[in-house]
Design a protein around this motif. Structure first.
Motif, PDB file in Angstrom:
ATOM      1  N   THR A  46      63.862  -9.133  19.534  1.00 10.03           N
ATOM      2  CA  THR A  46      63.935  -7.983  18.629  1.00 10.03           C
ATOM      3  C   THR A  46      63.415  -8.298  17.229  1.00 10.03           C
ATOM      4  OG1 THR A  46      66.239  -8.560  18.081  1.00 10.03           O
ATOM      5  CG2 THR A  46      65.896  -6.934  19.832  1.00 10.03           C
ATOM      6  N   PHE A  47      63.375  -9.578  16.869  1.00  8.79           N
ATOM      7  CA  PHE A  47      63.003  -9.940  15.487  1.00  8.79           C
ATOM      8  C   PHE A  47      61.596  -9.498  15.110  1.00  8.79           C
ATOM      9  CE2 PHE A  47      61.604 -13.185  12.312  1.00  8.79           C
ATOM     10  CZ  PHE A  47      62.313 -12.638  11.253  1.00  8.79           C
ATOM     11  N   PRO A  48      60.561  -9.727  15.947  1.00  9.96           N
ATOM     12  CA  PRO A  48      59.234  -9.229  15.552  1.00  9.96           C
ATOM     13  C   PRO A  48      59.196  -7.715  15.422  1.00  9.96           C
ATOM     14  CG  PRO A  48      59.211 -10.022  17.825  1.00  9.96           C
ATOM     15  CD  PRO A  48      60.493 -10.480  17.203  1.00  9.96           C
ATOM     16  N   GLY A  49      60.027  -7.010  16.171  1.00  4.78           N
ATOM     17  CA  GLY A  49      60.099  -5.559  16.032  1.00  4.78           C
ATOM     18  C   GLY A  49      60.609  -5.158  14.659  1.00  4.78           C
ATOM     19  N   ALA A  69      63.403  -2.951  16.467  1.00  3.64           N
ATOM     20  CA  ALA A  69      64.163  -3.916  17.258  1.00  3.64           C
ATOM     21  C   ALA A  69      64.388  -3.403  18.677  1.00  3.64           C
ATOM     22  CB  ALA A  69      65.503  -4.201  16.581  1.00  3.64           C
ATOM     23  N   VAL A  70      64.748  -2.136  18.803  1.00  2.00           N
ATOM     24  CA  VAL A  70      64.993  -1.544  20.119  1.00  2.00           C
ATOM     25  C   VAL A  70      63.719  -1.542  20.963  1.00  2.00           C
ATOM     26  CG1 VAL A  70      65.545   0.614  21.322  1.00  2.00           C
ATOM     27  CG2 VAL A  70      66.945  -0.120  19.383  1.00  2.00           C
ATOM     28  N   LEU A  71      62.616  -1.144  20.369  1.00  2.00           N
ATOM     29  CA  LEU A  71      61.352  -1.082  21.110  1.00  2.00           C
ATOM     30  C   LEU A  71      60.938  -2.460  21.620  1.00  2.00           C
ATOM     31  CD1 LEU A  71      59.284   1.410  18.902  1.00  2.00           C
ATOM     32  CD2 LEU A  71      60.288   1.829  21.149  1.00  2.00           C
ATOM     33  N   PHE A  72      61.058  -3.474  20.781  1.00  3.24           N
ATOM     34  CA  PHE A  72      60.664  -4.819  21.211  1.00  3.24           C
ATOM     35  C   PHE A  72      61.673  -5.404  22.205  1.00  3.24           C
ATOM     36  CE2 PHE A  72      57.184  -4.741  18.461  1.00  3.24           C
ATOM     37  CZ  PHE A  72      56.413  -5.870  18.676  1.00  3.24           C
ATOM     38  N   GLY A  73      62.934  -4.996  22.105  1.00  4.69           N
ATOM     39  CA  GLY A  73      63.900  -5.419  23.113  1.00  4.69           C
ATOM     40  C   GLY A  73      63.539  -4.879  24.478  1.00  4.69           C
ATOM     41  N   ALA A 200      74.238  -8.139  10.800  1.00  7.62           N
ATOM     42  CA  ALA A 200      75.545  -8.781  10.658  1.00  7.62           C
ATOM     43  C   ALA A 200      75.539 -10.220  11.149  1.00  7.62           C
ATOM     44  CB  ALA A 200      76.607  -7.982  11.414  1.00  7.62           C
ATOM     45  N   VAL A 201      74.918 -10.461  12.304  1.00 11.77           N
ATOM     46  CA  VAL A 201      75.000 -11.781  12.935  1.00 11.77           C
ATOM     47  C   VAL A 201      73.652 -12.483  12.999  1.00 11.77           C
ATOM     48  CG1 VAL A 201      75.826 -13.017  14.967  1.00 11.77           C
ATOM     49  CG2 VAL A 201      76.914 -10.888  14.319  1.00 11.77           C
ATOM     50  N   GLY A 202      72.568 -11.739  13.104  1.00 11.08           N
ATOM     51  CA  GLY A 202      71.243 -12.336  13.173  1.00 11.08           C
ATOM     52  C   GLY A 202      70.736 -12.502  14.592  1.00 11.08           C
ATOM     53  N   ALA A 203      69.406 -12.579  14.731  1.00 10.15           N
ATOM     54  CA  ALA A 203      68.784 -12.674  16.052  1.00 10.15           C
ATOM     55  C   ALA A 203      69.147 -13.970  16.775  1.00 10.15           C
ATOM     56  CB  ALA A 203      67.260 -12.575  15.905  1.00 10.15           C
ATOM     57  N   VAL A 204      69.368 -15.032  16.011  1.00  7.51           N
ATOM     58  CA  VAL A 204      69.663 -16.338  16.629  1.00  7.51           C
ATOM     59  C   VAL A 204      71.072 -16.362  17.230  1.00  7.51           C
ATOM     60  CG1 VAL A 204      69.938 -18.805  16.169  1.00  7.51           C
ATOM     61  CG2 VAL A 204      68.062 -17.550  15.110  1.00  7.51           C
ATOM     62  N   LEU A 205      72.038 -15.721  16.570  1.00  5.95           N
ATOM     63  CA  LEU A 205      73.438 -15.821  16.966  1.00  5.95           C
ATOM     64  C   LEU A 205      73.976 -14.586  17.690  1.00  5.95           C
ATOM     65  CD1 LEU A 205      74.816 -17.384  13.654  1.00  5.95           C
ATOM     66  CD2 LEU A 205      74.153 -18.596  15.730  1.00  5.95           C
ATOM     67  N   ILE A 206      73.197 -13.517  17.777  1.00  8.96           N
ATOM     68  CA  ILE A 206      73.695 -12.244  18.289  1.00  8.96           C
ATOM     69  C   ILE A 206      74.220 -12.352  19.722  1.00  8.96           C
ATOM     70  CG2 ILE A 206      71.411 -11.501  19.100  1.00  8.96           C
ATOM     71  CD1 ILE A 206      74.118  -9.217  17.574  1.00  8.96           C
TER      72      ILE A 206
END
Length: 291
Positions: A46-49, A69-73, A200-206
């Motif tokens: 989701t991060f590049p989105g 984020a949703v689209l790239f997910g 809140a948490v970030g792409a790494v920790l989500i």
């Protein structure tokens, strides 16, 4: 006690508690089905989105960045299935490729944006990597509440079908439950929560708030509803404790504090839960004595 009545603390706590409780319930499906790493891959993808959405609209509004984020997910999830269905690459290899490839793309885009004078206000992009719950706004909390309510309403509306689909997909087909629809439903609510939880948490920790509460629930019970309740409670309590610790102690980010609280909860459950290490050792000892 002053912290508990602080407006900024309450805003962050409400957002993180609701997010973690909802994610714990939704993440139970992936944990029970043994697909936990899919959430990890989607979270990183989701991060590049987020960065592309910022590049297109040049605003740091969470509601806008969530769309990217949703689209790239969704793209990442579809790509994982294309790789596994039309090649000899295994699921775990496909997850690793998508996770690293998409996150690498996001980091490259972030470096380009932050070094480009045409884009202003890029500092907030870093918040979507490791999270920065301390800077959550009331609008971010409203977004989390909306996504959580929608996810939980969908989850419990299709609760019976999801339960059958989770434990016995073959039987689910025989009784007319659409496996494709169930896959899309689980994907939709998962991506929705991941997208709104990035700040809140970030792409790494989500992925941890999706997996850790569910793991805790499965260690304490075999009943699906009980697992969901334990996952929601442990996720919400860990989020509250982590938010409190990060507010009380300077220099500790909220996202990592929540993840540490969740990890301690999992470790405690691994040791003392009915399906934990000590319980298993006790049963083996009793069997040895009986023999």
């Amino acid at each position: 006690m002053d912290i508990l009545t602080s407006y900024s603390f309450l805003i962050v706590a409400i957002g993180t508690v609701i997010l973690s409780a909802a994610a714990g319930i939704v993440g139970s499906i992936s944990v029970i089905k043994g697909q936990s790493l899919i959430g990890d891959a989607i979270g990183h993808a989701t991060f590049p989105g987020v960065v592309l959405a910022f590049m297109l609209f040049n605003v740091m509004e969470t509601s806008v960045l969530v769309i990217g984020a949703v689209l790239f997910g969704i793209i990442a999830f579809q790509l994982i299935h294309v790789i596994t269905d039309f090649s000899k690459i295994t699921l775990d290899s496909a997850l690793a490729l998508v996770l690293s490839g998409f996150f690498g793309l996001g980091m490259a885009l972030k470096s380009y944006v932050q070094g480009n004078p045409n884009f202003s206000g890029t500092q907030g992009i870093d918040d979507f990597i490791f999270g920065q719950a301390a800077y959550m706004l009331k609008s971010d909390v409203y977004l989390i509440i909306a996504a959580s309510v929608i996810s939980l309403v969908l989850f419990f509306f299709y609760y019976q079908q999801l339960r059958i689909y989770t434990f016995d997909p073959i039987y689910a087909r025989t009784v007319g439950i659409s496996i494709r629809f169930m896959n899309v439903l689980v994907l939709a609510v998962t991506i929705m929560l991941i997208a709104v939880g990035l700040k809140a948490v970030g792409a790494v920790l989500i992925v941890n708030i999706l997996i850790a509460p569910a793991v805790t629930g499965t260690l304490w019970s075999n009943k699906f509803m009980t697992v969901l309740i334990i996952a929601a409670v442990s996720g919400g309590m860990s989020a509250f404790i982590g938010t409190y610790i990060s507010t009380a102690l300077t220099g500790i980010a909220t996202g990592p504090a929540i993840i540490l609280a969740l990890s301690i909860c999992v470790i405690f459950s691994m040791l003392f839960a009915p399906k934990g290490i000590f319980a298993k050792q006790s049963r083996l000892r009793k069997l040895g004595e009986a023999a």
